[in-house]
Write a protein that holds these residues in place. Structure first.
Motif, PDB file in Angstrom:
ATOM      1  N   PHE A  33      24.971 -16.541 107.731  1.00  0.00           N
ATOM      2  CA  PHE A  33      24.868 -15.079 107.719  1.00  0.00           C
ATOM      3  C   PHE A  33      26.142 -14.396 107.207  1.00  0.00           C
ATOM      4  O   PHE A  33      26.313 -13.194 107.400  1.00  0.00           O
ATOM      5  N   HIS A  34      26.999 -15.145 106.582  1.00  0.00           N
ATOM      6  CA  HIS A  34      28.168 -14.539 105.942  1.00  0.00           C
ATOM      7  C   HIS A  34      27.802 -14.187 104.502  1.00  0.00           C
ATOM      8  O   HIS A  34      27.170 -14.980 103.802  1.00  0.00           O
ATOM      9  N   THR A  35      28.232 -13.002 104.058  1.00  0.00           N
ATOM     10  CA  THR A  35      27.957 -12.555 102.695  1.00  0.00           C
ATOM     11  C   THR A  35      29.215 -12.717 101.849  1.00  0.00           C
ATOM     12  O   THR A  35      30.300 -12.264 102.242  1.00  0.00           O
TER      13      THR A  35
ATOM     14  N   THR B 260      37.218 -18.351  89.198  1.00  0.00           N
ATOM     15  CA  THR B 260      36.226 -17.745  90.088  1.00  0.00           C
ATOM     16  C   THR B 260      36.894 -17.390  91.408  1.00  0.00           C
ATOM     17  O   THR B 260      37.712 -18.156  91.925  1.00  0.00           O
ATOM     18  N   THR B 261      36.547 -16.222  91.947  1.00  0.00           N
ATOM     19  CA  THR B 261      37.020 -15.819  93.270  1.00  0.00           C
ATOM     20  C   THR B 261      35.819 -15.685  94.199  1.00  0.00           C
ATOM     21  O   THR B 261      34.725 -15.300  93.777  1.00  0.00           O
ATOM     22  N   TYR B 262      36.062 -15.995  95.465  1.00  0.00           N
ATOM     23  CA  TYR B 262      35.015 -15.959  96.496  1.00  0.00           C
ATOM     24  C   TYR B 262      35.549 -15.097  97.636  1.00  0.00           C
ATOM     25  O   TYR B 262      36.524 -15.467  98.301  1.00  0.00           O
ATOM     26  N   THR B 263      34.928 -13.932  97.839  1.00  0.00           N
ATOM     27  CA  THR B 263      35.397 -12.993  98.843  1.00  0.00           C
ATOM     28  C   THR B 263      34.351 -12.853  99.936  1.00  0.00           C
ATOM     29  O   THR B 263      33.181 -12.572  99.652  1.00  0.00           O
ATOM     30  N   ASP B 264      34.787 -13.042 101.175  1.00  0.00           N
ATOM     31  CA  ASP B 264      33.900 -12.848 102.317  1.00  0.00           C
ATOM     32  C   ASP B 264      33.820 -11.354 102.606  1.00  0.00           C
ATOM     33  O   ASP B 264      34.792 -10.737 103.042  1.00  0.00           O
ATOM     34  N   ILE B 265      32.664 -10.748 102.315  1.00  0.00           N
ATOM     35  CA  ILE B 265      32.503  -9.296 102.472  1.00  0.00           C
ATOM     36  C   ILE B 265      31.546  -8.981 103.615  1.00  0.00           C
ATOM     37  O   ILE B 265      30.927  -7.916 103.636  1.00  0.00           O
TER      38      ILE B 265
ATOM     39  N   GLY C   8      33.272 -14.336  88.578  1.00  0.00           N
ATOM     40  CA  GLY C   8      33.776 -15.360  87.662  1.00  0.00           C
ATOM     41  C   GLY C   8      34.076 -14.788  86.295  1.00  0.00           C
ATOM     42  O   GLY C   8      33.413 -13.854  85.838  1.00  0.00           O
ATOM     43  N   LYS C   9      35.085 -15.367  85.638  1.00  0.00           N
ATOM     44  CA  LYS C   9      35.480 -14.892  84.317  1.00  0.00           C
ATOM     45  C   LYS C   9      36.036 -16.051  83.512  1.00  0.00           C
ATOM     46  O   LYS C   9      36.850 -16.830  84.015  1.00  0.00           O
ATOM     47  N   PRO C  10      35.612 -16.207  82.234  1.00  0.00           N
ATOM     48  CA  PRO C  10      36.140 -17.294  81.404  1.00  0.00           C
ATOM     49  C   PRO C  10      37.595 -17.042  81.018  1.00  0.00           C
ATOM     50  O   PRO C  10      38.052 -15.897  80.963  1.00  0.00           O
TER      51      PRO C  10
ATOM     52  N   GLU D 154      26.368 -11.203  94.805  1.00  0.00           N
ATOM     53  CA  GLU D 154      26.559 -11.395  96.244  1.00  0.00           C
ATOM     54  C   GLU D 154      25.575 -12.451  96.728  1.00  0.00           C
ATOM     55  O   GLU D 154      24.433 -12.510  96.255  1.00  0.00           O
ATOM     56  N   ARG D 155      26.059 -13.272  97.655  1.00  0.00           N
ATOM     57  CA  ARG D 155      25.198 -14.322  98.191  1.00  0.00           C
ATOM     58  C   ARG D 155      25.402 -14.410  99.700  1.00  0.00           C
ATOM     59  O   ARG D 155      26.542 -14.491 100.182  1.00  0.00           O
ATOM     60  N   THR D 156      24.295 -14.348 100.435  1.00  0.00           N
ATOM     61  CA  THR D 156      24.350 -14.485 101.886  1.00  0.00           C
ATOM     62  C   THR D 156      24.057 -15.933 102.247  1.00  0.00           C
ATOM     63  O   THR D 156      22.994 -16.473 101.912  1.00  0.00           O
TER      64      THR D 156
END
Length: 674
Positions: free
Chosen positions: A360-362, A381-386, A367-369, A354-356
Motif C-alpha cells: 500500500f505504499h505509492t 531512475t529515481t524512486y520516491t515514496d509519496i 526515468g530519463k536517458p 505512480e505505482r501502488t
C-alpha cells in the motif's frame, strides 16, 4: 758535411710530401709548379696535366658562399700574400667533371723575393655529409625536445647534461648562466638547486645527504619516478630511464593542475557519495546494456531489495524478476511480466508514473536517458515514496472542497449584503429625489393657491357689488381682467407641477423597476436633472447639457438615471468645496453607429493623483461622516460596466476639474435581468 746534410733534408721533405695523404700543390702566379701524388689521385690528373692547370680548372663554377670561383680564389690568394694564412671549404672538380668538397689551407712561401702559395687540399666530402646528417639529426632532436610537452634532459655516462630543452629551464627555474655555452655536470645543477632551497621532498636531510641521494638516483641502472614540490608550490613529476652504456633520460611534467583536478574529483566524489547516501529517494543508474552501474541505499530501501541481490553489473532483467516474483506487477506469467517491462526499458524513453505496491505504499517513478555527444550512455531512475504526500493531497482536496463550499456560501451572503447596500443607496437617492421634488412642487402649487385665493376674494367682492346693485362697467372689466390673469397664473403653475410630477414619476418608475425599454437620452437626462434642480440650486451650481435629441438607446433607463444622479451627488459633495462658481456640463456624442460617449465634466477642485485608482472602490470616500457612503461611485462603475455593457474612465488634474467619460453601447447586452 754541410752539403750532405742539406741534400738529406730536401730528400726528407720530398719523402714527406710524396707520402702525405693530403694533396699538396704549389702555385706561382696563375699556374701550379709542383704537386704530390695525392693531388694526382684526388683530381684524377697526371703531374704533367696538373702543372698545366690553374686553380679554376680544379674548381666548381661557384662556391658555397655564392661567389664565382675566380673572385673567391683571388680574394683568398690576396689575403695569403698579405701574410694571413687561409683555411676554407672549397667546391672542387675532378677531371671527369664531378664535384666534391675540400678543405683548403693556403700559406705563403717567400724565398729571395720569389713568392709561392702552398695549398694543402683535403677531401672532406664524407665528413661534411656526416656533419650534415648529424646536424639534421641534432635539429630534429632539438625540435623534438622543444616540442616535448614537459621538460627533458639527457645525462651522459660522465654524468654531464648534454641535451635539454627550454621548457626544462623554465619549469624548474634553473639558472640560465649554468647552461650558456656549456654542458654542466648534473652535480652542478643539483648543487645550484639545493642552495636555492629546492628538493623539499628531502627536507629532513642535510644538503650533503640531498646531493648524495640525487647522485645515487642518476647513477643507478634502474628507472626512477618521484614528485617534487617546488618552493613556489608547483608539483613536478620527475621520471628517469637509464641509457645503455651509461647516463639517463629525464623528463619533468608539471602535474600541479592534475593534482588539483584529482583533489577536486575526490572532493566531488565525496560530495556525490554524501548526496546519494542522504537522498530521500532511491536512485539507480543503468548503462546502455541495462546493467546496474550506480545506486544508493534509498534504492534498496524503497524497493525492499536484499543487499545480496544488488551489485555492480547486475542485469536489469534480474531485478525485474525479483519484483515480479514478489507480486509487484500483479498476477500472470513471470517471464511475460519481465519481458514486457524489459522491452519498454530498452526503448530508453523518459517516463514518469505512480505505482501502488502490495504494501500500500505509492511510489513516483521518474526515468530519463543519459546522452553524451549524441550517444546513449545509460538511464537514470529515481524512486520516491509519496505515500504520505498522497494522504496529504487527499486531505487537502477535501479541505479545498470544503473551502470552496464555504467561499460559495460567503460569496452568496456578500452578494446579498451588497444588494441590500445598493438597495439602501437607491432608496436614499430616491428619498433625496422625493424631497427635492416636493420642494420644487411647493413653488408652482403655492403660487397657484395664492392666485386662486386672490381670485376668490375678487369674486366675493364682485358678487357683493352685484347684490347691492351698484355694479359699474369699470368694475366688471376689472374683475374680468383679474379673473383672466389669475386663470393664466393658476394654469401655468399647475402645468409646471404636472410636468415635474410626470418627470419624477418616470424617474421613480425607471429606478424602481430597472426594466429595459427604448428611450431618448436627452429626455431621460432632462427628466433626472429636473428632479434634482432643488439640490443643484441649493448648492449654487449651474448645469448645462449638450445632448442631441435624436440619440435613442435600447437599454435600462432606471440604472442610467441612477448613474447621472450619483455623478451629480458626487460633484455636489466633493467637487466644489470652497468654490462659488461651480458648473457641470453633460455632453453626449456618437462614437460610431453603435456606441455613445457621455462626458460628465465639472470645473471643481479635481481628484488627487493618489486617489484616482480608488475612486470606484467600494466604501472609499474622503467625506466619511460628512455625507459620503463610499458606494455611489462603485454603483456607477458596476452599472456602466455590467448592466449597460460599457466602460468608464476618469480624466482629472488636481485644481482643474474632473471628467467622467463613459462609452456605452446603444443596445445594452442581453443578460439575466432582461
Amino acid at each position: 758535411m754541410p752539403g750532405k746534410v742539406e741534400v738529406s733534408r730536401v730528400a726528407l721533405y720530398r719523402a714527406m710530401v710524396e707520402q702525405a695523404l693530403d694533396a699538396l700543390l704549389v702555385l706561382e702566379g696563375e699556374h701550379f709548379i709542383d704537386c704530390n701524388p695525392s693531388a694526382e689521385k684526388m683530381y684524377g690528373l697526371t703531374r704533367e696535366q696538373l702543372l698545366l692547370c690553374t686553380p679554376l680548372h680544379l674548381s666548381a663554377k661557384t662556391q658555397f658562399d655564392g661567389r664565382d670561383s675566380l673572385t673567391a680564389a683571388a680574394a683568398y690568394i690576396a689575403l695569403t700574400k698579405s701574410g694571413q694564412p687561409q683555411r676554407f671549404d672549397w667546391a672542387s672538380r675532378k677531371a671527369d667533371g664531378s664535384l666534391f668538397t675540400t678543405e683548403v689551407a693556403l700559406s705563403l712561401l717567400d724565398e729571395d723575393g720569389r713568392q709561392c702559395i702552398i695549398a694543402v687540399v683535403r677531401d672532406v666530402t664524407e665528413r661534411r655529409q656526416a656533419e650534415l646528417v648529424a646536424r639534421k639529426k641534432n635539429e630534429k632532436l632539438r625540435i623534438l625536445l622543444e616540442n616535448f610537452p614537459g621538460g627533458v634532459s639527457l645525462i651522459d655516462e660522465n654524468l654531464r647534461v648534454v641535451a635539454w630543452n627550454n621548457e626544462l629551464l623554465r619549469m624548474l627555474d634553473l639558472p640560465p648562466a649554468l647552461f650558456q655555452g656549456q654542458q654542466p655536470l648534473a652535480r652542478e645543477v643539483f648543487e645550484a638547486n639545493i642552495k636555492r632551497g629546492e628538493y623539499g621532498e628531502f627536507s629532513a636531510a642535510s644538503d650533503e645527504k640531498k646531493l648524495a641521494k640525487l647522485m645515487d638516483i642518476i647513477q643507478s641502472d634502474t628507472p626512477y619516478s618521484y614528485e617534487r614540490t617546488r618552493s613556489d608550490g608547483s608539483i613536478i613529476e620527475v621520471r628517469g630511464v637509464p641509457v645503455e652504456g651509461g647516463g639517463f633520460v629525464t623528463t619533468c611534467m608539471d602535474v600541479t593542475a592534475k593534482h588539483h583536478i584529482e583533489q577536486e574529483f575526490r572532493k566531488q566524489s565525496l560530495f556525490l557519495k554524501a548526496v546519494l547516501a542522504h537522498m530521500p529517494q532511491g536512485l539507480s543508474v543503468f548503462d546502455a546494456q541495462l546493467q546496474l552501474y550506480l545506486w544508493n541505499q534509498g534504492f534498496l530501501d524503497v524497493l525492499n531489495y536484499h543487499p545480496d541481490t544488488i551489485y555492480q553489473g547486475v542485469p536489469f532483467a534480474d531485478l525485474l524478476r525479483i519484483m515480479a516474483e514478489r507480486g509487484e506487477y500483479g498476477e500472470g506469467d513471470i517471464d511475460e511480466l519481465v519481458n514486457t517491462r524489459l522491452q519498454l526499458a530498452r526503448q530508453f524513453q523518459a517516463h514518469q508514473f505512480e505505482r501502488t505496491r502490495p504494501n500500500f505504499h505509492t511510489h513516483l517513478v521518474q526515468g530519463k536517458p543519459i546522452h553524451e555527444n549524441g550517444k546513449l550512455q545509460g538511464f537514470v531512475t529515481t524512486y520516491t515514496d509519496i505515500t504520505e504526500l498522497k494522504k496529504v493531497q487527499m486531505a487537502l482536496s477535501k479541505a479545498n472542497a470544503l473551502l470552496e463550499q464555504n467561499i460559495a456560501e460567503r460569496t452568496t451572503e456578500l452578494r446579498h449584503t451588497q444588494d441590500d447596500l445598493m438597495r439602501s443607496e437607491k432608496l436614499a437617492a430616491l428619498g433625496s429625489l422625493v424631497a427635492g421634488v416636493a420642494h420644487e412642487l411647493n413653488t408652482p402649487i403655492g403660487n397657484s393657491l395664492l392666485t386662486s385665493s386672490t381670485l376668490q376674494a375678487k369674486t366675493q367682492e364682485f358678487a357683493q357689488k352685484v347684490d347691492e346693485g351698484n355694479l359699474r362697467r369699470s368694475d366688471l372689466n376689472a374683475y374680468l381682467q383679474a379673473a383672466q390673469h389669475a386663470s393664466e397664473l393658476i394654469e401655468h403653475g399647475l402645468k409646471s407641477a404636472a410636468d415635474l410630477v410626470a418627470s419624477f414619476k418616470q424617474v421613480a418608475v425607471d429606478q424602481a423597476s430597472s426594466k429595459r425599454r427604448r428611450f431618448h437620452v436627452s429626455k431621460v437626462c432632462h427628466d433626472v436633472i429636473a428632479t434634482m434642480m432643488s439640490k443643484i440650486r441649493q448648492a449654487g451650481l449651474q448645469i448645462s447639457m449638450d445632448i442631441p435629441v435624436h440619440i435613442e438607446m435600447d437599454s435600462f433607463p432606471g440604472p442610467f438615471d441612477q448613474v447621472i444622479c450619483n455623478l451629480v451627488d458626487n460633484a455636489i459633495l466633493h467637487a466644489f468645496e470652497g468654490r462659488a462658481d461651480g458648473h457641470i456640463q453633460i455632453q453626449a456624442s456618437m462614437l460610431d453607429q453603435d456606441r455613445l460617449e457621455i462626458r460628465f465634466t465639472d470645473n471643481g477642485v479635481g481628484i488627487p493623483k493618489e486617489n484616482l485608482s480608488r475612486v470606484f472602490d467600494p466604501f472609499f470616500t474622503t467625506k466619511l461622516g460628512q455625507g459620503g457612503s463610499g458606494l455611489g461611485m462603485n454603483i456607477v462603475y458596476n452599472i456602466v460596466t455590467s448592466l449597460l455593457g460599457g466602460d468608464i474612465r476618469i480624466d482629472s488634474e488636481e485644481g482643474s476639474g474632473t471628467s467622467f467619460i463613459m462609452q456605452i453601447p446603444l443596445f445594452a447586452p442581453v443578460n439575466d435581468t432582461d
